[in-house]
Write an enzyme that holds these catalytic residues in place. Structure first.
Site, PDB file in Angstrom:
ATOM      1  N   ARG A  38       7.893  15.923  18.269  1.00 16.19           N
ATOM      2  CA  ARG A  38       8.525  16.054  19.599  1.00 16.19           C
ATOM      3  C   ARG A  38      10.010  15.707  19.527  1.00 16.19           C
ATOM      4  O   ARG A  38      10.492  15.196  18.523  1.00 16.19           O
ATOM      5  CB  ARG A  38       7.841  15.120  20.603  1.00 16.19           C
ATOM      6  CG  ARG A  38       6.355  15.307  20.709  1.00 16.19           C
ATOM      7  CD  ARG A  38       5.962  16.533  21.502  1.00 16.19           C
ATOM      8  NE  ARG A  38       4.830  17.202  20.856  1.00 16.19           N
ATOM      9  CZ  ARG A  38       4.446  18.442  21.100  1.00 16.19           C
ATOM     10  NH1 ARG A  38       5.091  19.168  21.959  1.00 16.19           N
ATOM     11  NH2 ARG A  38       3.419  18.967  20.471  1.00 16.19           N
ATOM     12  N   ILE A 105      -2.115  15.605   9.037  1.00 10.11           N
ATOM     13  CA  ILE A 105      -2.204  16.116   7.665  1.00 10.11           C
ATOM     14  C   ILE A 105      -1.869  15.007   6.669  1.00 10.11           C
ATOM     15  O   ILE A 105      -1.685  15.258   5.494  1.00 10.11           O
ATOM     16  CB  ILE A 105      -1.223  17.298   7.479  1.00 10.11           C
ATOM     17  CG1 ILE A 105       0.217  16.886   7.870  1.00 10.11           C
ATOM     18  CG2 ILE A 105      -1.678  18.498   8.312  1.00 10.11           C
ATOM     19  CD1 ILE A 105       1.274  17.948   7.543  1.00 10.11           C
ATOM     20  N   HIS A 121      -6.371  20.177  10.547  1.00  9.81           N
ATOM     21  CA  HIS A 121      -5.185  20.892  10.045  1.00  9.81           C
ATOM     22  C   HIS A 121      -4.975  20.666   8.557  1.00  9.81           C
ATOM     23  O   HIS A 121      -3.886  20.892   8.047  1.00  9.81           O
ATOM     24  CB  HIS A 121      -3.953  20.480  10.858  1.00  9.81           C
ATOM     25  CG  HIS A 121      -4.071  20.833  12.317  1.00  9.81           C
ATOM     26  ND1 HIS A 121      -3.283  20.288  13.294  1.00  9.81           N
ATOM     27  CD2 HIS A 121      -4.898  21.700  12.954  1.00  9.81           C
ATOM     28  CE1 HIS A 121      -3.632  20.792  14.477  1.00  9.81           C
ATOM     29  NE2 HIS A 121      -4.605  21.632  14.297  1.00  9.81           N
ATOM     30  N   CYS A 132      -4.997  31.539  -8.599  1.00  7.81           N
ATOM     31  CA  CYS A 132      -6.307  31.297  -9.230  1.00  7.81           C
ATOM     32  C   CYS A 132      -7.124  30.240  -8.495  1.00  7.81           C
ATOM     33  O   CYS A 132      -8.286  30.023  -8.808  1.00  7.81           O
ATOM     34  CB  CYS A 132      -6.134  30.910 -10.698  1.00  7.81           C
ATOM     35  SG  CYS A 132      -5.485  29.242 -10.924  1.00  7.81           S
ATOM     36  N   SER A 196      -2.186  11.706  20.813  1.00  8.10           N
ATOM     37  CA  SER A 196      -2.032  13.164  20.822  1.00  8.10           C
ATOM     38  C   SER A 196      -1.580  13.624  22.198  1.00  8.10           C
ATOM     39  O   SER A 196      -2.092  13.146  23.213  1.00  8.10           O
ATOM     40  CB  SER A 196      -3.344  13.859  20.460  1.00  8.10           C
ATOM     41  OG  SER A 196      -3.186  15.262  20.592  1.00  8.10           O
TER      42      SER A 196
END
Ligand code: NAD
Length: 253
Positions: A38, A105, A121, A132, A196
């Site tokens: 933010r 994360i 996330h 690969c 949140s």
């Protein structure tokens, strides 16, 4: 309601609940030194940064992606869990916390010791080769990129760029984490939102799913959210302050 009264009420809600799910966001980690997105310098206000941190941005220019995000990645790689992360571990040990669903994360719930964590996330602690699929531990790459010794981590087997295991803009959520989160929230008696703004979807649907299943909603967040009016309690407080009050109230070390 004063913040102190709200804190007491939220602690009482935790005391009376036995199947709690926590939904955490960037605000649980700001006291670990990781900024949320933010404010005027945040990512949401910077279209170039948003583009570089999208999936197509990574594919177009992996070096630009790492250059744009390395300061945040290095900060996260060095961060330690906060008292609020530790509170969720203690509530799990008390048999109250059935799952932690996180939009973060940073891997700090795992680092603190929570064992049932659904990372909606993804995590930047690990990564995969884009060709690969070889799995990689990422932290050594981040310090090399920050010091300028490396531009893009490359796979030792096929030399293709390695991408951190995070959900970038334009990516879909990992289906297994989402399905497990919905299943946990449908069965909880309290959904505890920690830090949140509840504006990022589909994570922001989870409080609605909890309420539809008959659970109560408790929110601890510095800023207001669109769910405050339907929550059993919405406390505007710092999570460090709230967690300390909860440690004291439950007699935890
Ligand atoms: P957000 O940035 O939208 O909202 C964070 C909220 O936390 C704000 O409303 C703010 O008032 C509150 N807050 C900040 N510090 C707090 C504190 N000490 N105590 C209590 N509340 C505090 O975050 P979001 O809702 O998680 O959504 C943003 C997206 O950004 C997510 O998808 C997330 O993956 C990503 N993100 C993750 C990290 C991380 O992994 N730590 C950091 C930044 C952004």
């Amino acid at each position: 309601m004063t913040a102190t009264a709200g804190i007491d009420q939220a602690i009482d809600l935790i005391r009376k609940s036995s199947r709690i799910v926590a939904l955490s966001g960037a605000g649980i980690s700001t006291e670990a030194g990781i900024p949320d997105f933010r404010g005027p310098e945040g990512i949401w206000e910077n279209p170039d940064l948003l583009d570089q941190m999208s999936s197509s941005g990574f594919n177009r220019n992996p070096a630009g992606f790492y250059q744009a995000s390395i300061r945040l990645f290095e900060t996260i790689a060095r961060a330690k869990p906060t008292l609020a992360h530790q509170l969720l571990v203690r509530l799990e040990k008390l048999g109250k916390m059935v799952a932690v669903v996180t939009q973060n994360i940073d891997g700090l719930h795992h680092a603190a010791g929570s064992t049932r964590v659904h990372e909606l996330h993804g995590t930047l602690r690990t990564g995969h080769c884009t060709k690969c699929g070889n799995a990689q531990e990422m932290s050594r790459f981040y310090s090399e990129i920050e010091s300028g010794r490396l531009k893009v981590p490359l796979c030792l087997s096929c030399n293709a760029p390695i991408k951190p295991d995070i959900v970038l803009f334009e990516d879909l959520l990992p289906a297994d984490a989402w399905d497990a989160s919905v299943a946990a929230v449908e069965r909880c008696d309290l959904l505890l939102v920690f830090g949140s703004s509840l504006v990022v979807y589909p994570a922001a649907e989870l409080p609605m799913i909890a309420l539809s299943g008959g659970a109560q909603l408790g929110i601890v967040n510095l800023g207001g959210t669109s769910y405050d009016g339907v929550a059993a309690v919405a406390v505007r407080a710092k999570l460090g302050e709230f967690a300390q009050a909860a440690f004291d109230a439950f007699g935890l070390e």
